[in-house]
Design an enzyme around this catalytic site. Sequence first.
Site, short mmCIF file in Angstrom:
data_model
loop_
_atom_site.label_atom_id
_atom_site.label_comp_id
_atom_site.label_asym_id
_atom_site.label_seq_id
_atom_site.Cartn_x
_atom_site.Cartn_y
_atom_site.Cartn_z
N GLU A 62 8.13 -7.33 -1.96
CA GLU A 62 9.39 -6.96 -2.62
C GLU A 62 10.56 -7.81 -2.18
OE1 GLU A 62 7.26 -4.80 -1.27
OE2 GLU A 62 6.48 -3.77 -3.05
N HIS A 131 7.04 7.80 -3.36
CA HIS A 131 7.01 7.53 -4.81
C HIS A 131 7.89 8.52 -5.56
CE1 HIS A 131 3.38 5.61 -3.26
NE2 HIS A 131 3.45 4.79 -4.30
#
Lengths: 327, 319
Positions: A62, A131
Amino acid sequence: MEKRKITYREAVNQALHEEMERDEKVICFGEDVASYQGVFKVTEGLLSKFGNDRCFDTPIAESAIVGTAVGAAVTGLRPVIEIMFMDWIGLTVDCLVNQASMMHYLWDGAVTVPMVLRTQGGAGSSGCCHHTKSMEAWLYHIPHMKIVMPSTPYDAKGLLKASIRDNNPVVFIEQKLLYATTGEVPADEYLIDIGTADVKKEGSDVTIVAISKMVQEALEASNELEKEGISSEVVDPRTLKPLDMETIGNSVRKTGKVLIVNEAFRTGSVASDIGIQIQEECFDYLDAPILRVTAPDVQPPYAKSLENLWLPGKDTIKEKVKELVSK
Amino acid sequence: METNEEMVEVYRRLWLARHHDLLVEDWKLKGKILGSMQTTVGQEAIGIGAGAALRKDDFIMSTHRNRSHMIGKGADIYKMAAEILGKKTGCAKGKAGQMLLVDGEVGALGGCGIVGGGTTVAAGYAMGFKIQKTDRVALTYFGEGASSEGSTHEAMNFASAKKYPVIFLCENNGYCLTVAQMEVTSVKDIADRAQGYGMPGVIVDGTDVMAVYEATKAAVERARRGDGPSLIEAKTWRWGGSDVGDKNEYYPEQYWKDAKNNDPIIKFEKVLIEKLILTESQAKAIEKQTKETIDDAYSQAGKDPESGADEFWSNVWAV
């Protein structure tokens, strides 16, 4: 004007298709976005239409996804990158705060960084704490970077197109439970100005400022409260930065009471900041303390029974609106 | 560096970098320069040698120890001086200071105060060049300390997987901040790491400007051909400590001996004189002239106006 009913997911997808067609400088990359077309299928059809030069998969890295987007933007491209879950945004924050948002200002205009970071957050599907979270407050703290957080297909499409055309870094935050929701969008091209809020429902007793999926919860609460004789106005900021304080302020000056709803940890939340801005600008018009509905300062747990205790929603909103009305 | 003229220009830039950083060190200690200050004294051959292997339209991403990189890329000396003095005439009107120096005109983009913060951005420059089908390349400097940062590893893997035209140039001066490299690093030679990322890794004497130039040139040619990134490790010595004010008392005696025996300017001067490219007196004249250039830039820029509210509020947003 002709309108079509589409999902939020389709709205984002259409915006990507239209902007990539319009401008060959727009590219799209991230984890699983090309061959797999995104875990939520938001990038469907981009690889086959635009080829691997303009839509490609990246390593699971990322920090490098954001760093390379910054670099590519400086060379003249308009990268639209995806960070699959917003819980992973911590891995990218250094590059956002120390590179992406720094360059244009501190290098005094020597470069521009026209990039969009798309991501999605939100609880309600037992994703547990890696998440699920909505971490917009971390990014909200960063200067020179816009933050868009749309709640409807119409807003998502018009604002993503505007974000891609913006010459600043923009973080565009979607919501996983909104992807399947539907709404009408014009068949013809349209844009929505970044920095404009939208009054989703008019009312007179209380203002509810709600963000992202909480707009839906606020509207449901507002409809039910109406049957009980309480009139509430629902304002959707749509863009957190820049924040449209004019629209929010106008509503608060009319109702004199305000509730801010934000599905995020309570302390240091965007809701907290909107509250202080209202206090600074509308103090003389307030007839009650500013209240917030947020998630608690607790990590979102997995089990449905526990996640429900974490997640703010319609019932808490109704309760707090009634509290405000009684003051 | 194919002609005598180009070699003399490299020699001149080595002295510009040396005199520049000797001056800023002196001024910093006298309190005439604000903020923290890291010098490139002893390491000049890397930025100057690598810069000579690049085109003007290539980009570099630099570090907090950036002046020889900037001068090697042809950055404007006066604007740099004015920036470091916090003046309106500076390259960023005094917003960036010494650590974030920039010169967009020559692709020097730019200094970076976050160790390892520039490696992914440089890979992005290279991504942009490749996608836009140019033959431009990006070069990122980083230290052996930054080789421990996760972002550097992400950048190398990503760039190599996609064959982006980027050169990772590690300046290994043996010290990560104030800690000796081998206390905190798994390998002695950072170049060994290249193997893990499927790219060539070479070691060069970072005090030999010709060697740095040749290694960079080979990596640049490979990148322009479309064969992807390379890692170059330039071994060097840091004369100025972690930053100005650091007295380097932790350096063993041998480090200093090696450093002083490997002065990159003296080394290159010998080559030029042996090859009859310069006479001793010509070399001396260049040294003197570069000192004057630096001294003049600083004394002139020192009289320039400071930035104010207009500059503070400019470029807050890109339009």
